[in-house]
Scaffold this active site. Structure first.
Site, mmCIF file in Angstrom:
data_model
loop_
_atom_site.group_PDB
_atom_site.id
_atom_site.type_symbol
_atom_site.label_atom_id
_atom_site.label_comp_id
_atom_site.label_asym_id
_atom_site.label_seq_id
_atom_site.Cartn_x
_atom_site.Cartn_y
_atom_site.Cartn_z
ATOM 1 N N HIS B 282 51.085 89.674 52.235
ATOM 2 C CA HIS B 282 51.076 90.972 51.434
ATOM 3 C C HIS B 282 50.076 92.272 52.226
ATOM 4 O O HIS B 282 49.301 91.904 52.986
ATOM 5 C CB HIS B 282 50.366 90.756 49.960
ATOM 6 C CG HIS B 282 48.930 90.313 50.074
ATOM 7 N ND1 HIS B 282 48.172 91.057 49.949
ATOM 8 C CD2 HIS B 282 48.508 89.005 49.811
ATOM 9 C CE1 HIS B 282 46.702 90.521 49.843
ATOM 10 N NE2 HIS B 282 47.094 89.112 49.560
ATOM 11 N N ASP B 294 42.672 89.117 54.311
ATOM 12 C CA ASP B 294 43.519 89.066 52.992
ATOM 13 C C ASP B 294 44.104 90.345 52.836
ATOM 14 O O ASP B 294 43.567 91.196 52.130
ATOM 15 C CB ASP B 294 42.712 88.737 51.973
ATOM 16 C CG ASP B 294 43.184 88.269 50.516
ATOM 17 O OD1 ASP B 294 44.618 88.238 50.539
ATOM 18 O OD2 ASP B 294 42.588 88.136 49.596
ATOM 19 N N GLU B 328 49.988 92.658 45.515
ATOM 20 C CA GLU B 328 49.999 91.177 45.416
ATOM 21 C C GLU B 328 48.508 90.737 44.603
ATOM 22 O O GLU B 328 48.418 90.281 43.499
ATOM 23 C CB GLU B 328 49.895 90.316 46.454
ATOM 24 C CG GLU B 328 49.922 88.874 46.343
ATOM 25 C CD GLU B 328 48.488 88.286 46.334
ATOM 26 O OE1 GLU B 328 48.355 86.998 45.716
ATOM 27 O OE2 GLU B 328 47.544 88.805 46.598
ATOM 28 N N GLU B 329 47.382 91.563 44.933
ATOM 29 C CA GLU B 329 46.217 91.192 44.394
ATOM 30 C C GLU B 329 45.997 91.540 43.032
ATOM 31 O O GLU B 329 45.254 90.907 42.296
ATOM 32 C CB GLU B 329 44.975 92.178 45.366
ATOM 33 C CG GLU B 329 44.980 91.770 46.759
ATOM 34 C CD GLU B 329 44.311 90.503 46.754
ATOM 35 O OE1 GLU B 329 44.303 89.558 45.920
ATOM 36 O OE2 GLU B 329 43.993 89.782 48.109
ATOM 37 N N ASP B 354 48.949 83.512 53.273
ATOM 38 C CA ASP B 354 47.895 84.373 52.670
ATOM 39 C C ASP B 354 46.890 83.375 52.621
ATOM 40 O O ASP B 354 46.311 83.344 51.236
ATOM 41 C CB ASP B 354 48.556 84.847 51.208
ATOM 42 C CG ASP B 354 47.608 85.778 50.350
ATOM 43 O OD1 ASP B 354 46.708 86.212 51.060
ATOM 44 O OD2 ASP B 354 47.738 86.043 49.266
ATOM 45 N N HIS B 425 37.923 88.662 49.238
ATOM 46 C CA HIS B 425 37.656 89.673 48.037
ATOM 47 C C HIS B 425 36.105 90.457 48.171
ATOM 48 O O HIS B 425 35.607 90.875 47.320
ATOM 49 C CB HIS B 425 37.903 89.094 46.687
ATOM 50 C CG HIS B 425 39.176 88.708 46.366
ATOM 51 N ND1 HIS B 425 39.765 88.401 45.148
ATOM 52 C CD2 HIS B 425 40.381 88.513 47.372
ATOM 53 C CE1 HIS B 425 40.972 87.993 45.343
ATOM 54 N NE2 HIS B 425 41.490 88.261 46.561
#
Lengths: 466, 466
Positions: B282, B294, B328-329, B354, B425
Site C-alpha cells: 500500500h 509500512d 489501506e491504513e 505489508d 505506526h
C-alpha cells in the site's frame, strides 16, 4: 591506544619469560575481606533501583529552577532521611531559568514535510507567527565554520556533524561543537536561526536537547536540534539540488531568577581532620524525559553505595558526603554553589557519577604521592568487577569541577559510553533505559571505592594539576 | 508447533533409517536455472531501496485521502512509468478522511507529569479546553471487558494489554483488542475517553497510532495511545494507591469524503487466459513517520521484483499486475475498490507485501490441486534464501482480501515479525528502520516467486476456503 599496548605487552610476555620477570608489575595488594564482602553484597543491591524508580515515577522531569526541581528536593530530603543519613538538608541558591514553549518545524520547499525537533536551552523565540527562511545545509561543523557570513545572513543554518558512540564518551566533545558554539557563531554570522542534527548516537525520531550559550554581546537566535532521521532527511533532500525552505515556530522564554538547590546527606566519619569524601550526581534533569540515566542513576548509585558503608556497622574514618546537585544541566550552578559554600573545608577526594547506568569499565585515579598505595588497593578491589585501572587525570564532572579546581584529589569510575548518547537529553531518558544488573555493578564499584578511600590510613592531601 | 514437530521428525529419522526411507519427503524438484539466476541477481538489487528512499524523502508521510497521498500517486505513476512498466495509471475513488489535531496529555494527580500520546484514527475530539477526569487503570483487556459500566462511567479508561514480539506477528491480534474494540466498548460503558498502552513491542517514547472503529450507533469518544514508557509510568503510579487524574486535549476531525486511489502497473503476459498474478503493497501511510516499513518497503519489493521479470528479456506467461493500493491504513478502501473494478477478471494468484522489510522466513501457499507442483517448485526455488515452506491458508493481507475472497489462490511470503511492531505506526517508521540486505533478500524471494508462478504451465484456478 591502551588496549593495543596491552596486547603487545602480553605477546611480549608470552614470548620472553625473562622480559616478563623484569617488567612484570608488582604483585597487586590483596583485598581487605571486609571490602570484598561489602562489594559482593552490593551486587544484589535494590536501593539504587528503588531511588531511580521513585524519583522518575513520583517526581518525573526536574528542570532546574522550576517547581518540579523543588518537588525533587523535597522528595530527596525525605528519601535520604528515611535511608538513615545524617545532616540531610537542602542548600538553595538563585539561578536564571529558561523554559520551553511550542516547538514546530516544517520543510516548506521543495516538498512539505513535518519535522521533529526541540529547542536548545537558551534558544531565543521565533516571531509568534513563526519564521520561514532558506535553509543552508552544512554537513559538518568545519564547513559551517569556514563559510562566509554572506552565505548564511538572514537564513536558517543547518549543521550535521554526526556523532558515533565511543567507550569513553569522547566523541561528545568532538561532535558537540554544533550545539556548544554553533548557535552563537551562527548569530555572529548574521543567521536568522539554526537547527542542528541532534548530538546523539541513535537513529530514532527523538531529538536531543541540551544547553547552548550566547556569550555577552552575542544576540540569541532561535536554536533547535532535529532528531537524527529528520536531519538525514534534510541532508538527502539537499543532495537533490533544489533550494530548501524551512518554517520554524519556537516560543521558549527566559523567566528570570528562580530558586534551585543542592541536597546533602552524610555518613559521619571518625576523623574530621582526614577530609571529606565527596560523592554524588545531579538531581535536576532535562524536561523531556524523566531523567533516569541523567542523572537519577548517578544520585542513586552514590547514595546506595554510601548507605552500604553506613549500614556496615563500622563508622568510616572519613565523612562521606553525598551531594545531589541542583541545576547541573543548565550551567553547573549547583557545583559552583557547593564549592562557594564548602570549598574551604578539607576534602580528601571528589567523585561524580553522571554518565548513565551502564557498567563501570575503568577506574582512574589522581592522588597525591602519599596516597599511591590507595590507588593500588582500589585497583585490586575493583578488578573482580571487570574494571581496569589507569592512572592519569581524574576528577571529571561538571558538579565536582569547582571543588576539584581547589586541588582536591580525584577518583573516576568510568562507565561505558556506548549507549549513553542514544538517549541522553531526549524524551526517551526513562527507566526503561536502565539495566538493573549493570546498575548493581555500579553500586558494587562505588561501595568498594568508598570502603577503600574513606578508610585509607594514608594522608590524602592536595594534588597539583597542570 | 511446527518447529517442534520437525525436530521430532528429524530425531526419528536419525534413529530409524527404515522409517526415514518410508516417510522421507519426495525429492524436491530442481530449480530452473533461469529462476535461480534471476533470484541470485536480485540479491544485489538497488531498485527497492531507491523506491523506499525516493518515496520517503521526496513525498514523506502519505495519509489516505490527503494532498500528500495525491502527491504520492503522482510520484508513483512517474516512477513506475520510468521503470518501464505498461498500463501505468491511477484509479481513484472517494473515501472518508479523519485528520489529527493537537495532542496533549498530563497526569494531574497524584503528581503532575506530561505524557506522550497520539490519537487513534477515528478518535473524537475532547472539548476545546481539554477534558480532565479520573483515570481507571486496567492492566489487561480482560479486566476492562469484565468491569461493570459503573466502574468507568464519566471516567477516562486506561488499558495496558502489553504486547510481546512474535515471528509471525500473531501477537498483534491478541494484544490489539485494546485498540480495535477498546474504544467502542469504553464508549458503550459510558467512559468519557480512553487511553491505551501502544500496541507495540518497543520501549521507546514513541506512541503507536492506528485506526479504531466506532460502529454505527456507538458514540465516538476521545481515544489515544500512550508510548510504552508512559503506559508503564501510569501502571507504576497506579500501584501506589492514590487516585489518578488525567487531562487530555485532542482535536482531531472528520473532514468528509476526499479522493484516494490505487496506482497500477503491469508486466504484460503472453497468455491472457492464464490469469493475472496480482502483487503489491500500500502506498498510503500513517501521518507520523514517513511510512518506510509500512509500506514503502512493500510497494518497493513487489515492484522491484516485477521489474526483474520485465527486464529478463522473456515475457512471462501470465500478466504481472503490481498494485500500490491507496487508503489501506484507514479501512482497506483501495483493496475493496480494486476488487470492485477488477474482481471479475481472472486472477491466478494474489500476494501482498505489508509487513516491513525484514527477511522472508516462510512461504505459505494455498493453490488448487492442479497447481500442486507449483508449490513444490516454489519451495525449491526459495530454500537457498533460508525460506521454509508450509502449505495451509495463504492470501493474507488487507488489500488482497476482497480479491482473495472471490476464490483466488494465494502465496504468502512471510517476513520476520520480531522487529516490525517496534516502530509500526510510530513517528519512527523512517528509512533508518530498513536493513538494505534484508530488503534485498525480500526482492530475491519475490523475484523467484514471480518467475515460478507467472510462468507455471499448470492451470491455477480457484481455491475453496472454509
Amino acid at each position: 591506544m591502551k588496549p593495543l599496548y596491552s596486547l603487545t605487552l602480553a605477546l611480549s610476555l608470552a614470548a620472553s619469560p625473562a622480559l616478563a620477570q623484569r617488567i612484570a608489575p608488582p604483585t597487586p595488594p590483596t583485598v581487605d575481606p571486609q571490602v570484598a564482602a561489602l562489594r559482593d553484597a552490593a551486587l544484589k543491591d535494590d536501593v539504587a533501583w528503588d531511588i531511580v524508580e521513585g524519583l522518575t515515577t513520583e517526581v518525573g522531569q526536574r528542570l532546574a529552577g522550576t517547581e518540579a526541581e523543588a518537588r525533587a528536593r523535597d522528595w530527596a530530603v525525605k528519601k535520604l532521611t528515611a535511608l538513615g543519613f545524617s545532616n540531610v538538608r537542602a542548600e538553595t541558591y538563585r539561578m536564571p531559568v529558561w523554559v520551553r514553549g511550542t516547538e514546530e518545524a516544517q520543510i516548506v520547499a521543495p516538498v512539505p514535510q513535518k519535522l521533529t525537533l526541540v529547542a536548545l536551552g537558551n534558544s531565543a523565540a521565533t516571531p509568534k507567527d513563526g519564521l520561514t527562511a532558506e535553509l543552508v545545509v552544512f554537513p559538518t561543523y568545519a564547513e559551517f565554520a569556514n563559510a562566509p557570513a554572506s552565505a548564511v545572513r538572514g537564513k536558517i543554518v543547518y549543521i550535521g556533524n554526526a556523532m558515533e558512540p565511543t567507550q569513553d564518551g569522547s566523541s561528545y566533545g568532538a561532535s558537540g561543537s554544533a550545539r556548544f558554539t554553533g548557535p552563537a557563531t551562527a548569530s555572529q554570522k548574521g543567521a536568522a536561526a539554526i537547527v542542528i542534527r541532534s548530538i546523539g548516537t541513535d537513529k530514532h525520531r527523538l531529538p536531543h536537547t541540551g544547553v547552548t550559550d550566547f556569550p555577552a554581546g552575542v544576540k540569541p537566535i532561535p536554536a533547535a536540534a532535529l532528531s537524527v532521521p529528520d536531519a538525514t532527511l534534510i541532508e538527502r533532500l539537499a543532495t537533490r539540488g533544489q533550494p530548501l525552505q524551512l518554517r520554524l515556530l519556537l516560543t521558549p522564554r527566559q523567566i528570570g531568577e528562580r530558586e534551585s538547590g543542592n541536597v546533602i546527606a552524610e555518613v559521619p566519619g571518625t576523623d574530621p581532620a582526614a577530609g571529606v569524601v565527596l560523592v554524588g550526581g545531579h538531581l535536576d534533569s532535562w524536561d523531556l524525559g524523566t531523567g533516569a540515566i541523567d542523572d537519577a542513576s548517578g544520585v542513586a548509585i552514590t547514595a546506595a553505595a554510601a548507605k552500604r558503608i553506613l549500614d556496615s556497622g563500622q563508622r568510616p574514618r572519613r565523612t562521606i558526603r553525598v551531594v545531589w546537585f541542583g541545576a547541573e544541566e543548565v550551567g553547573g550552578f549547583g557545583g559552583k554553589e557547593y564549592a562557594k559554600r564548602h570549598g574551604k573545608e578539607r576534602h580528601a577526594i571528589a567523585s561524580e557519577s553522571d554518565f548513565g547506568a551502564d557498567r563501570v569499565w575503568r577506574v582512574e585515579t589522581q592522588l597525591p604521592d602519599s596516597a599511591a598505595p590507595v590507588a593500588a588497593r582500589l585497583a585490586s578491589a575493583l578488578a573482580p568487577l571487570g574494571i581496569v585501572a589507569a592512572n592519569g587525570r581524574a576528577g571529571d564532572g561538571t558538579d565536582i569541577a569547582p571543588t576539584i579546581a581547589t586541588g582536591v584529589a580525584g577518583v573516576d569510575l568510568n562507565q561505558s559510553g556506548l549507549r549513553y548518547f542514544d538517549t541522553h537529553h531526549t524524551p526517551d531518558d526513562v527507566i526503561e533505559r536502565i539495566d538493573p544488573e549493570q546498575l548493581r555493578q555500579n553500586v558494587a564499584a562505588w561501595t568498594a571505592m568508598l570502603a577503600v578511600v574513606a578508610n585509607a590510613s594514608e594522608d590524602i592531601g592536595a594534588v597539583k594539576r597542570p
